[in-house]
Design a protein around this motif. Structure first.
Motif, PDB file in Angstrom:
ATOM      1  N   UNK A  82       0.831  -1.204   0.000  1.00  0.00           N
ATOM      2  CA  UNK A  82       0.000   0.000   0.000  1.00  0.00           C
ATOM      3  C   UNK A  82       0.865   1.253   0.000  1.00  0.00           C
ATOM      4  N   UNK A  83       1.958   1.234   0.766  1.00  0.00           N
ATOM      5  CA  UNK A  83       2.850   2.394   0.810  1.00  0.00           C
ATOM      6  C   UNK A  83       3.541   2.583  -0.537  1.00  0.00           C
ATOM      7  N   UNK A  84       3.941   1.484  -1.171  1.00  0.00           N
ATOM      8  CA  UNK A  84       4.606   1.579  -2.472  1.00  0.00           C
ATOM      9  C   UNK A  84       3.659   2.175  -3.514  1.00  0.00           C
ATOM     10  N   UNK A  85       2.402   1.759  -3.509  1.00  0.00           N
ATOM     11  CA  UNK A  85       1.430   2.307  -4.456  1.00  0.00           C
ATOM     12  C   UNK A  85       1.197   3.796  -4.211  1.00  0.00           C
ATOM     13  N   UNK A  86       1.044   4.154  -2.953  1.00  0.00           N
ATOM     14  CA  UNK A  86       0.836   5.570  -2.633  1.00  0.00           C
ATOM     15  C   UNK A  86       2.056   6.393  -3.011  1.00  0.00           C
ATOM     16  N   UNK A  87       3.250   5.848  -2.789  1.00  0.00           N
ATOM     17  CA  UNK A  87       4.470   6.565  -3.147  1.00  0.00           C
ATOM     18  C   UNK A  87       4.559   6.780  -4.654  1.00  0.00           C
ATOM     19  N   UNK A  88       4.185   5.758  -5.436  1.00  0.00           N
ATOM     20  CA  UNK A  88       4.198   5.897  -6.897  1.00  0.00           C
ATOM     21  C   UNK A  88       3.197   6.954  -7.361  1.00  0.00           C
ATOM     22  N   UNK A  89       2.002   6.962  -6.777  1.00  0.00           N
ATOM     23  CA  UNK A  89       0.992   7.948  -7.160  1.00  0.00           C
ATOM     24  C   UNK A  89       1.445   9.366  -6.816  1.00  0.00           C
ATOM     25  N   UNK A  90       2.048   9.526  -5.662  1.00  0.00           N
ATOM     26  CA  UNK A  90       2.476  10.860  -5.243  1.00  0.00           C
ATOM     27  C   UNK A  90       3.656  11.351  -6.094  1.00  0.00           C
ATOM     28  N   UNK A  91       4.538  10.469  -6.494  1.00  0.00           N
ATOM     29  CA  UNK A  91       5.631  10.880  -7.380  1.00  0.00           C
ATOM     30  C   UNK A  91       5.093  11.334  -8.733  1.00  0.00           C
ATOM     31  N   UNK A  92       4.094  10.615  -9.240  1.00  0.00           N
ATOM     32  CA  UNK A  92       3.489  11.020 -10.504  1.00  0.00           C
ATOM     33  C   UNK A  92       2.788  12.373 -10.369  1.00  0.00           C
ATOM     34  N   UNK A  93       2.089  12.571  -9.246  1.00  0.00           N
ATOM     35  CA  UNK A  93       1.429  13.857  -9.019  1.00  0.00           C
ATOM     36  C   UNK A  93       2.457  14.974  -8.871  1.00  0.00           C
ATOM     37  N   UNK A  94       3.589  14.676  -8.237  1.00  0.00           N
ATOM     38  CA  UNK A  94       4.639  15.690  -8.082  1.00  0.00           C
ATOM     39  C   UNK A  94       5.194  16.103  -9.441  1.00  0.00           C
TER      40      UNK A  94
END
Length: 245
Positions: A191-203
């Motif tokens: 779950x943390x890895x998925x959230x981290x990937x989404x936030x990097x894309x949003x950044x």
């Protein structure tokens, strides 16, 4: 003999005052105040109703000065101008883009902070092992013989009921809570890895939009500039050096 009924002092009935807890809301509305407020509300309501009726029954072909500035399309339908279609000055547009840049800068900083926290959780995931289970309490009423003879076995120690209750309460207080979803579990790590990937894309998206807004602000400022297209199709702008006074 005349009646003495009118000579007796009558009791004065005064209106209730505003409670002390509601003094911040102003004076307490009395019935006479409500009557005035209701009459004013209904009079405004009647005037609005009358104006709506006049606008419905008005002849659209009758001349009025708004016709001089209004426009119609090829079918004769009036084109109403919207407030958003009004042209803004260069200073007003520059101010709006400055506000957009401030919001995007704050959003980028927030995303970077959240990404750093998620990366820290993943980095310390191996070290954050599951807490060890507490040792089983020793029954104070049992003998510690361990295969020893009656002479070699230590004397049995007994605690009072109050001491045993205090010891049990201390063990319950130091017992770890139920496991939560964190980086130490496989499901929490995914779950943390998925959230981290989404936030990097949003950044990346926020930084791209922020760069576009900053470029637009620079282009709106006075000064000679030149558009340069590189071989790879990337567009850059070059400003002419201004002599400082």
């Amino acid at each position: 003999m005349s009646s003495l009924r009118h000579n007796v002092a009558k009791k004065q009935h005064r209106e209730r005052a505003q409670p002390a807890a509601r003094r911040k809301w102003g004076l307490l509305e009395k019935h006479k105040d409500y009557v005035l407020r209701a009459r004013d509300y209904h009079s405004k309501e009647q005037r609005l109703k009358l104006l709506r009726e006049k606008s419905k029954t008005r002849n659209p072909d009758e001349f009025y000065h708004g016709m001089l500035s209004s426009k119609t399309d090829k079918f004769g339908i009036k084109q109403a101008e919207r407030e958003s279609s009004l042209a803004l000055s260069n200073a007003e547009v520059l101010l709006l883009k400055t506000q957009d840049e401030g919001y995007l800068t704050t959003a980028v900083a927030t995303e970077k902070h959240k990404i750093a926290k998620l990366e820290e959780q993943l980095a310390f995931a191996p070290a954050a092992a599951a807490p060890a289970a507490p040792a089983a309490p020793i029954d104070d009423d049992s003998d510690y013989d361990y295969g020893l003879s009656d002479e070699e076995a230590p004397k049995k120690t007994r605690l009072s009921k109050r001491a045993r209750r205090a010891k049990y309460a201390g063990e319950q207080r130091h017992t770890p809570a139920a496991p939560v979803l964190n980086a130490t579990s496989s499901r929490g790590r995914d779950k943390i890895v998925r959230e981290l990937s989404d936030r990097r894309e949003r950044l990346q998206q926020l930084e791209r939009v922020l760069g576009e807004v900053q470029l637009q602000r620079q282009l709106m400022k006075p000064g000679q500039k030149k558009k340069i297209v590189k071989d790879d199709g990337k567009v850059v702008w070059k400003w002419k050096a201004q002599r400082k006074k």
